[in-house]
Design a protein around this motif. Sequence first.
Motif, PDB file in Angstrom:
ATOM      1  N   ILE A  39      13.209  27.702  43.614  1.00 51.89           N
ATOM      2  CA  ILE A  39      13.829  28.852  44.273  1.00 51.89           C
ATOM      3  C   ILE A  39      12.839  29.504  45.242  1.00 51.89           C
ATOM      4  N   ALA A  40      11.577  29.611  44.807  1.00 57.24           N
ATOM      5  CA  ALA A  40      10.558  30.216  45.672  1.00 57.24           C
ATOM      6  C   ALA A  40      10.427  29.423  46.969  1.00 57.24           C
ATOM      7  N   ASN A  43      13.342  29.893  49.275  1.00 60.59           N
ATOM      8  CA  ASN A  43      13.267  31.227  49.892  1.00 60.59           C
ATOM      9  C   ASN A  43      12.274  31.233  51.049  1.00 60.59           C
ATOM     10  N   ILE A  44      11.122  30.609  50.830  1.00 58.84           N
ATOM     11  CA  ILE A  44      10.085  30.567  51.871  1.00 58.84           C
ATOM     12  C   ILE A  44      10.594  29.759  53.068  1.00 58.84           C
ATOM     13  N   LEU A  46      13.640  29.390  53.965  1.00 61.73           N
ATOM     14  CA  LEU A  46      14.662  30.203  54.643  1.00 61.73           C
ATOM     15  C   LEU A  46      14.001  31.229  55.573  1.00 61.73           C
ATOM     16  N   ASP A  47      12.955  31.899  55.079  1.00 63.15           N
ATOM     17  CA  ASP A  47      12.217  32.849  55.926  1.00 63.15           C
ATOM     18  C   ASP A  47      11.695  32.143  57.173  1.00 63.15           C
ATOM     19  N   GLY A  50      14.388  31.157  59.562  1.00 66.73           N
ATOM     20  CA  GLY A  50      14.865  32.399  60.187  1.00 66.73           C
ATOM     21  C   GLY A  50      13.938  32.848  61.304  1.00 66.73           C
ATOM     22  N   GLN A  51      12.633  32.787  61.037  1.00 58.62           N
ATOM     23  CA  GLN A  51      11.649  33.146  62.064  1.00 58.62           C
ATOM     24  C   GLN A  51      11.768  32.188  63.248  1.00 58.62           C
ATOM     25  N   SER A 130       8.417  39.272  60.840  1.00 55.31           N
ATOM     26  CA  SER A 130       7.915  38.085  60.138  1.00 55.31           C
ATOM     27  C   SER A 130       6.688  38.388  59.278  1.00 55.31           C
ATOM     28  N   GLU A 133       7.325  39.172  55.638  1.00 49.15           N
ATOM     29  CA  GLU A 133       7.670  38.000  54.826  1.00 49.15           C
ATOM     30  C   GLU A 133       6.420  37.159  54.556  1.00 49.15           C
ATOM     31  N   TYR A 136       4.289  38.017  51.569  1.00 52.09           N
ATOM     32  CA  TYR A 136       4.781  37.466  50.300  1.00 52.09           C
ATOM     33  C   TYR A 136       4.398  35.998  50.151  1.00 52.09           C
ATOM     34  N   HIS A 137       4.515  35.256  51.261  1.00 51.24           N
ATOM     35  CA  HIS A 137       4.183  33.828  51.205  1.00 51.24           C
ATOM     36  C   HIS A 137       2.702  33.647  50.873  1.00 51.24           C
ATOM     37  N   LEU A 138       1.865  34.457  51.518  1.00 48.94           N
ATOM     38  CA  LEU A 138       0.419  34.341  51.322  1.00 48.94           C
ATOM     39  C   LEU A 138       0.030  34.649  49.881  1.00 48.94           C
ATOM     40  N   HIS A 140       1.878  34.284  47.286  1.00 47.31           N
ATOM     41  CA  HIS A 140       2.373  33.174  46.469  1.00 47.31           C
ATOM     42  C   HIS A 140       1.434  31.964  46.560  1.00 47.31           C
TER      43      HIS A 140
ATOM     44  N   TYR B  48      16.016  40.282  56.134  1.00 44.26           N
ATOM     45  CA  TYR B  48      15.015  39.211  56.252  1.00 44.26           C
ATOM     46  C   TYR B  48      15.376  38.340  57.453  1.00 44.26           C
ATOM     47  N   SER B  49      14.356  37.701  58.056  1.00 42.18           N
ATOM     48  CA  SER B  49      14.586  36.894  59.269  1.00 42.18           C
ATOM     49  C   SER B  49      15.700  35.872  59.074  1.00 42.18           C
ATOM     50  N   GLY B  50      15.717  35.243  57.901  1.00 40.54           N
ATOM     51  CA  GLY B  50      16.674  34.158  57.691  1.00 40.54           C
ATOM     52  C   GLY B  50      17.909  34.603  56.937  1.00 40.54           C
ATOM     53  N   LYS B 108       0.365  43.929  48.887  1.00 42.69           N
ATOM     54  CA  LYS B 108       0.542  42.548  48.453  1.00 42.69           C
ATOM     55  C   LYS B 108      -0.700  41.688  48.652  1.00 42.69           C
ATOM     56  N   SER B 132       9.487  35.459  38.525  1.00 40.45           N
ATOM     57  CA  SER B 132       9.150  34.856  39.814  1.00 40.45           C
ATOM     58  C   SER B 132       9.288  35.882  40.934  1.00 40.45           C
ATOM     59  N   GLN B 133       8.316  35.816  41.850  1.00 41.47           N
ATOM     60  CA  GLN B 133       8.320  36.689  43.026  1.00 41.47           C
ATOM     61  C   GLN B 133       9.566  36.463  43.885  1.00 41.47           C
ATOM     62  N   PHE B 134      10.142  35.265  43.774  1.00 35.79           N
ATOM     63  CA  PHE B 134      11.286  34.903  44.607  1.00 35.79           C
ATOM     64  C   PHE B 134      12.519  34.714  43.723  1.00 35.79           C
ATOM     65  N   GLY B 135      13.622  35.342  44.105  1.00 34.78           N
ATOM     66  CA  GLY B 135      14.814  35.295  43.252  1.00 34.78           C
ATOM     67  C   GLY B 135      16.007  34.631  43.904  1.00 34.78           C
ATOM     68  N   ALA B 138      16.858  36.152  49.312  1.00 38.10           N
ATOM     69  CA  ALA B 138      15.564  36.474  49.918  1.00 38.10           C
ATOM     70  C   ALA B 138      15.081  37.865  49.520  1.00 38.10           C
ATOM     71  N   LEU B 158      10.079  45.958  50.353  1.00 41.19           N
ATOM     72  CA  LEU B 158       9.645  45.349  51.612  1.00 41.19           C
ATOM     73  C   LEU B 158       9.220  46.462  52.548  1.00 41.19           C
TER      74      LEU B 158
END
Lengths: 252, 159
Positions: A39-40, A43-44, A46-47, A50-51, A130, A133, A136-138, A140, B48-50, B108, B132-135, B138, B158
């Motif tokens: 899922i993580a 999600n990443i 998708l971000d 999207g960017q 961006s 987002e 959060y990625h960093l 993770h 979120y962007s996406g 963060k 998890s940080q991600f659910g 987004a 956010l």
Amino acid sequence: MNREQALFEYTLRIADDSLILGHRVSEWCGHGPILEEDIAMTNIALDLVGQATNFLEYAAKVDGKGKTADDLAFLRYDRDYRNALLVEQKNGHFGDTMARQFFFDVFRKLFFEGLTKSTDETLAAIAEKSLKETKYHLKHSSEWVIRLGDGTEESHQKIQESINNLWRFTEELFFSNDVDTMLLESGIAVDLNALYPLWKSQVAHVLAEATLEIPSGTFQQKGGRTGFHSEHLGYLLAEMQYMQRAYPGMEW
Amino acid sequence: MVTKNEIWQLLEQVSDPEIPVLTIVDLGIVREVELEDNHCTITITPTYSGCPAMQVIEKGIEELLEGIISVTVKSTLSPAWTTDWLSENGRNKLREYGIAPPEHEVDKSVLFAAPTVVPCPLCKSSNTKMVSQFGSTACKAHYQCNECMEPFDYFKCLK
């Protein structure tokens, strides 16, 4: 090269990094080592996609040839892509993916922080969005590098190998040429030379925490920013562009 | 002719397709309503962007105002959306729906910082853990309550 051409080229670099890495990360969908990571990753991805959409829409506008963001994403050939070689490298095992993501996320956070101050309002706005987002990625990817590095003997050895293998693709993230020179003058571009030492020290900090060694190799690979890619990109594009190539103009 | 206020009230009928309990006004994604010569321009911003919900929301607005007033829906990225724009009403609705609203979080960039305490929206216990940080979408993280054992979504901060 005029200012518009430079801006188009510059925006493509940012867009293609997001697009290609987004596609790579999405390949984990259904293959994550545990459900939460599956899922993580999606999600990443998708971000990132999207960017990529936001940057490609702007690139298409700057280009002014009536193309859409989708045209740029799905109908270019490999030589027209401007992403760094790092992001097209194969997923490998989970440690390889996390090492790739970690190198990229450290770069991306610094880069977007700089780009929010760009005199180009659109680039600054997309960067502002961006950046949130990317933080959060960093977090993770850094936590995984530390967990794997400071984990078991096997995880330590594997992630060290990933770090060593990918190290040769890191310097290219800071590649600059006359495109940058032209856009730096007008305050549009980010000064990548200034970011490199910051990137190195932040990477060193996390690797130390992870009990991992900074690779000693000095050989660096480059080419992506000027369209010379590794063979992996062709396979990636074949899959990503399949629908548009097989059914031109299809929509859903 | 409709007034600006009436349009804002009407917009309360458009809900977020992924969290239907929230309206787009609760979420703070409607940034501006402009009225000029019987034409209305509504500016929205993505969370979120996406965010895949944006197109559905845009359609929702157009359908809602069809026959009432001609409308253009614009999207803007700056200033970037923040969970601070979630209304108090929205926070309460989330809690009742079983999703924990965003809490103030530490920066963060602090690695392995003590995770934010997120009270369980079901039994109200503070004894919860982040899974998890991600659910599931987004904008959400995945938590579990150590008291009632129920898993729950946390609408993550956010900024």
